[in-house]
Design a protein around this motif. Structure first.
Motif, short mmCIF file in Angstrom:
data_model
loop_
_atom_site.label_atom_id
_atom_site.label_comp_id
_atom_site.label_asym_id
_atom_site.label_seq_id
_atom_site.Cartn_x
_atom_site.Cartn_y
_atom_site.Cartn_z
N HIS A 26 0.84 -1.21 0.00
CA HIS A 26 0.00 0.00 0.00
C HIS A 26 0.87 1.26 0.00
CE1 HIS A 26 -3.43 -2.60 0.73
NE2 HIS A 26 -2.85 -3.06 1.82
N ALA A 27 1.87 1.28 -0.88
CA ALA A 27 2.82 2.39 -0.92
C ALA A 27 2.18 3.70 -1.35
CB ALA A 27 3.98 2.05 -1.86
N ASP A 28 0.93 3.65 -1.86
CA ASP A 28 0.24 4.88 -2.21
C ASP A 28 -0.42 5.55 -1.00
OD1 ASP A 28 -1.60 2.84 -1.88
OD2 ASP A 28 -2.87 3.44 -3.57
N ASP A 66 5.54 -0.64 -3.57
CA ASP A 66 5.19 -1.97 -3.06
C ASP A 66 6.32 -2.95 -3.36
OD1 ASP A 66 2.83 -0.90 -2.25
OD2 ASP A 66 1.54 -2.21 -3.44
N GLY A 67 6.69 -3.72 -2.37
CA GLY A 67 7.77 -4.70 -2.53
C GLY A 67 9.12 -4.19 -2.09
N ASP A 68 9.28 -2.86 -1.96
CA ASP A 68 10.54 -2.33 -1.42
C ASP A 68 10.64 -2.68 0.06
OD1 ASP A 68 11.12 -1.26 -3.87
OD2 ASP A 68 10.59 0.80 -3.34
N VAL A 69 11.87 -2.66 0.57
CA VAL A 69 12.10 -3.00 1.98
C VAL A 69 12.56 -1.75 2.73
CG1 VAL A 69 13.38 -4.46 3.58
CG2 VAL A 69 12.66 -5.37 1.36
N LEU A 70 11.89 -1.47 3.83
CA LEU A 70 12.17 -0.30 4.65
C LEU A 70 13.07 -0.67 5.82
CD1 LEU A 70 11.53 2.66 5.65
CD2 LEU A 70 9.59 1.63 6.90
N GLY A 71 14.21 -0.01 5.94
CA GLY A 71 15.02 -0.07 7.15
C GLY A 71 15.92 -1.26 7.32
#
Length: 473
Positions: free
Chosen positions: A349-351, A362-367
């Motif tokens: 839900h990157a929007d 979506d699918g990116d990794v945070l941190g």
């Protein structure tokens, strides 16, 4: 000044130790400090912790010695009344104690970690004068949790009941708030943090101070309180738009939970930039001087109570904390010792407006680069939909409509170093899930205790934090 030098400096001359009669005071009112020293006179220097550390004054008093007490009793040290100036802004303050003959070593230390020490320090919160509310944001300092880990007097809310027959029969442990420590100034239970060794875990300098420094430097303002204030004052949150809790806010009384839930139901927003939140239920003494936690079933000893069912103090076994926080530690886990493998949240839900300006898809990794997920983390029971997105099931008490914004599946191999609590259903596997829901007000949870540690390291974590605070305040 390095930690060893700070400790050596505080040890110069007769030791001076102390604690506040209460952990908070209104600006303009009287703060009672309890101090023990063999010095003829003592000095207390007062520092406010914000975007920078500010020295706001000092007082002196006659020295009197009193012996230390047990961890579960009021130490009843000599009292000294200090009138808090009416113009002191609300915030978290640290009193640095020393013999009166000792000069102030550093009137402008670079950060709270420079003030941190295991003795000769007192933490207290200054609340705004009446009428309250100088901000639309209220920041809660978790004094209950800090004292749960405070080992002044030889004990805390952890450890075996084996040598305490009265506690064994009742299945409870008790700690006093009227003793040194509680965020600073006392020894703490726990392993060193390999990802941030500057200060011990379970201290103000480790959890709350980095967030507050970033928060105020970013231009936000807040009024500050403790969980004892929220416990005693059902309408303390009136007039505020957002309540903030950070780091490791583990121990909650029934009244704190009831009052925070009522705030949400009235339309107030709640942002949790931490994890392992509301895990243990505590009972507060009528005078606000002690905490009791019923961790063990009566007669049980020498067990890991987190892996045990039947612990009266577990919120999740009677009234799951998910109903307020959206998540629970029982669906996540903890990694206590050493460095953990880099782990971040896979975004979905990157929007959503929370991600505005982050560049995340979506699918990116945070941190992951800075091991965001840990040292403890929370999750919601969930399933995967047709698009393989995690969707909360609500089976564990998570409110309907909880939107999972990121998922971090935890390694199941014991060799990875993660430890897990008991839970109702082992399927699916353990995962940290950060997200939010709305019921009256909106509740956001970061689901990782180390969220604040990444604020100076990760621009995406900073952007999400700024978005959450802006949207909810």
């Amino acid at each position: 000044m390095p930690q060893a030098q700070r400790e050596a400096a505080s040890a110069a001359g007769p030791a001076v130790d102390g604690y506040p009669a209460r952990p908070s005071v209104r600006a303009g009112d009287t703060l009672r400090l309890h101090v023990s020293t063999r010095a003829a006179r003592f000095r207390a220097d007062f520092f406010r912790c914000g975007a920078r550390i500010r020295h706001l004054g000092s007082v002196q008093g006659p020295g009197r010695y009193a012996p230390p007490g047990r961890h579960d009793e009021d130490w009843r040290w000599p009292g000294h009344d200090v009138t808090v100036p009416a113009n002191w802004p609300s915030g978290v303050y640290i009193a640095v104690l020393s013999p009166a003959t000792t000069a102030l070593a550093d009137p402008a230390p670079p950060g709270a970690e420079a003030l941190d020490a295991r003795r000769s320090r007192i933490l207290f919160v200054v609340r705004p004068r009446e009428p309250a509310r100088t901000s639309r944001i209220l920041y809660k300092v978790p004094v209950f949790t800090y004292h749960a880990y405070n080992r002044s007097g030889g004990g805390c809310l952890y450890g075996s009941l084996h040598h305490d027959e009265a506690a064994l029969r009742a299945g409870t442990r008790t700690v006093s708030l009227r003793r040194p420590g509680g965020g600073i100034g006392g020894p703490v239970k726990g392993s060193p943090d390999a990802h941030d060794p500057r200060t011990p875990r379970q201290t103000f300098a480790h959890w709350d101070a980095p967030f507050i420094a970033w928060f105020e430097a970013a231009g936000f303002t807040a009024d500050y309180c403790t969980d004892l204030d929220l416990h005693e004052s059902p309408r303390l949150t009136d007039g505020y738009r957002l309540l903030i809790s950070v780091g490791h806010d583990e121990y909650w009384s029934e009244d704190v939970r009831r009052n925070v839930t009522a705030f949400r139901d009235r339309g107030g927003n709640f942002a949790l930039f931490g994890a392992n939140t509301c895990w243990w239920r505590v009972t507060v003494s009528g005078d606000g001087a002690a905490l009791r936690c019923a961790k063990y079933p009566p007669g049980v000893r020498d067990v890991d109570v987190d892996r045990l069912r039947g612990s009266p103090g577990h919120w999740w076994e009677s009234e799951p904390e998910n109903a307020l926080t959206g998540v629970s530690y029982r669906n996540g886990g903890g990694h206590w010792a050493g460095r953990r493998a880099p782990l971040g949240f896979t975004v979905q839900h990157a929007d959503h407006r929370v991600f505005a300006g982050t560049g995340l898809r979506d699918g990116d990794v945070l941190g992951a680069g800075h091991a965001l997920v840990g040292y403890e983390c929370d999750g919601a029971a969930h399933r995967r939909d047709a698009a393989h997105r995690a969707v909360a099931t609500g089976a564990d008490g998570t409110p309907a409509g909880f939107t999972i914004l990121g998922v971090a599946d935890l390694p199941a191999d014991p060799a990875a170093g993660w430890q897990f609590a008991a839970r109702e259903d082992p399927d699916p596997g353990r995962a940290a899930t950060f997200g939010l829901y709305t019921r009256g007000g909106t509740v956001f949870t970061a689901a990782a205790t180390d969220w604040a540690r990444l604020l100076p390291l990760d621009p995406q974590v900073r952007a999400i934090t700024r978005n959450v605070v802006t949207l909810l305040s």
